[in-house]
Design an enzyme around this catalytic site. Structure first.
Site, PDB file in Angstrom:
ATOM      1  N   HIS A 217       0.855  -1.187   0.000  1.00 25.69           N
ATOM      2  CA  HIS A 217       0.000   0.000   0.000  1.00 25.69           C
ATOM      3  C   HIS A 217       0.886   1.229   0.000  1.00 25.69           C
ATOM      4  O   HIS A 217       1.873   1.286   0.742  1.00 25.69           O
ATOM      5  CB  HIS A 217      -0.909   0.018   1.236  1.00 25.69           C
ATOM      6  CG  HIS A 217      -1.632   1.319   1.432  1.00 25.69           C
ATOM      7  ND1 HIS A 217      -2.741   1.670   0.695  1.00 25.69           N
ATOM      8  CD2 HIS A 217      -1.384   2.366   2.272  1.00 25.69           C
ATOM      9  CE1 HIS A 217      -3.165   2.869   1.077  1.00 25.69           C
ATOM     10  NE2 HIS A 217      -2.354   3.313   2.032  1.00 25.69           N
ATOM     11  N   SER A 219       0.573   5.549   0.170  1.00 23.04           N
ATOM     12  CA  SER A 219      -0.329   6.673   0.373  1.00 23.04           C
ATOM     13  C   SER A 219       0.462   7.861   0.899  1.00 23.04           C
ATOM     14  O   SER A 219       1.502   7.690   1.546  1.00 23.04           O
ATOM     15  CB  SER A 219      -1.426   6.296   1.380  1.00 23.04           C
ATOM     16  OG  SER A 219      -2.187   7.429   1.759  1.00 23.04           O
TER      17      SER A 219
END
Length: 352
Positions: A217, A219
């Site tokens: 992930h 971000s």
């Protein structure tokens, strides 16, 4: 794609350490001829004892159970070529992983005291977010990366695989912008976990030493117009020959609906994978990353070249130069071209 990645896992072979107190004479001669002057006799003795216990990436299987340890792993052949930078890194990681509560370096850890981008960093989203049409970013800033990993489970599937988790923080700091109170222009957070397999398959003179399948992930932890994030499944195949390592990492963007994404065209700029080439000689490490050149028709690719080198014979810090050209330097600027050169120090690189 997920089924393809998972289907790869059982096909990979694991090899691990065997124990011996005997010094490898080829290793001793190799270090005497190529090591730095500051290497002590005790360190040579320790390294050459460890060579016997290193993961076997190039040798044949043992003829008897005496050649395997309690993990069912294989002994390395007494060959000076086994003493490669990648082999040493893998062996160091394995020893650390065997100790409880181990935290290890994952990707390179470094600080760029000054990173100059001739293209400039786009102020548009910051102007929109702040409501200040005069907002500008300095062309020179500081950048740093902190990357660590921990073992979650070892010797899975009868000793064939290990499970790891990692966190990487890469920050872009406008430390020279006193006008804007020296803000962090961008910080990218990357938690991930992966299943890792050691291997000894050979191809064109290279040994396929490590394979992995995982989830990543990425971000920037922001909202509204500054928000950027995406999730990927990936595979990673690492090949080595001497002190050269090549990593091939294809990925698949997990996204149910691009229209709901804050960066719906990120795959046009980041592509579907990347390749790394890392070379080490006498504690100098050069790494080259290539991404999205062919997929984008050589219009939206990225190239990163880094060099870590010894300074003053000090073992724990290195000088560090890093050059980046192309797209995707950071999430906030994934669709903006950068032409950036940075200088600073490195704490760990790809090999150590």
């Amino acid at each position: 794609m997920l089924l393809v990645l998972l289907a790869m896992a059982p096909l990979l072979v694991y090899a691990g350490p065997s124990q011996s107190d005997t010094l490898n004479p080829d290793c001793v001669m190799h270090l005497m001829q190529s090591a730095d002057d500051h290497l002590t006799v005790g360190e040579i003795r320790q390294r050459c004892a460890e060579t016997i216990t290193a993961h076997s990436f190039e040798g044949a299987k043992p003829d008897s159970d005496d050649d395997a340890d309690t993990h069912g792993t294989l002994a390395a052949p007494a060959d000076a070529e086994q003493l490669t930078a990648l082999t040493e890194r893998l062996e160091t990681d394995r020893k650390a992983a065997d100790r409880a509560f181990s935290i290890m370096a994952h990707r390179p850890n470094y600080i760029l005291a000054a990173a100059y981008n001739t293209e400039g960093w786009d102020p548009t989203p910051f102007r929109e977010a702040s409501g200040n049409p005069e907002y500008v970013n300095k062309d020179v800033e500081a950048q740093f990366q902190i990357s660590v990993k921990v073992p979650l489970a070892l010797d899975l599937f009868d000793g064939r695989a290990d499970l790891y988790a990692a966190y990487t923080n890469r920050s872009f700091w406008q430390v020279y912008s006193a006008t804007n109170s020296q803000p962090f222009r961008e910080t990218n957070h990357e938690p991930e976990f992966w299943l890792q397999f050691a291997n000894d398959w050979q191809f064109a003179g290279f040994t396929n030493s490590v394979n992995a399948v995982g989830y990543l992930h990425q971000s920037n932890g922001r909202g509204a117009v500054l928000s950027r994030s995406w999730d990927r499944l990936y595979a990673n195949f690492i090949f080595q020959k001497g002190n050269v390592a090549i990593g091939i990492m294809p990925w698949w963007w997990i996204n149910a609906d691009k229209s709901e994404s804050s960066n719906p065209d990120i795959d046009d700029y980041m592509g579907y994978g990347e390749m790394k080439l890392v070379w080490e000689r006498k504690r100098h490490v050069v790494a080259v990353m290539l991404r999205n050149h062919i997929e984008s028709g050589f219009e939206r690719g990225a190239t990163e070249i880094s060099w870590s080198f010894p300074i003053f014979g000090y073992s724990y810090l290195r000088g560090y130069l890093q050059y980046f050209y192309g797209y995707g330097e950071s999430l906030i600027d994934y669709n903006q071209k950068a032409n950036r050169l940075g200088i600073g120090i490195s704490v760990t690189d790809w090999f150590n």
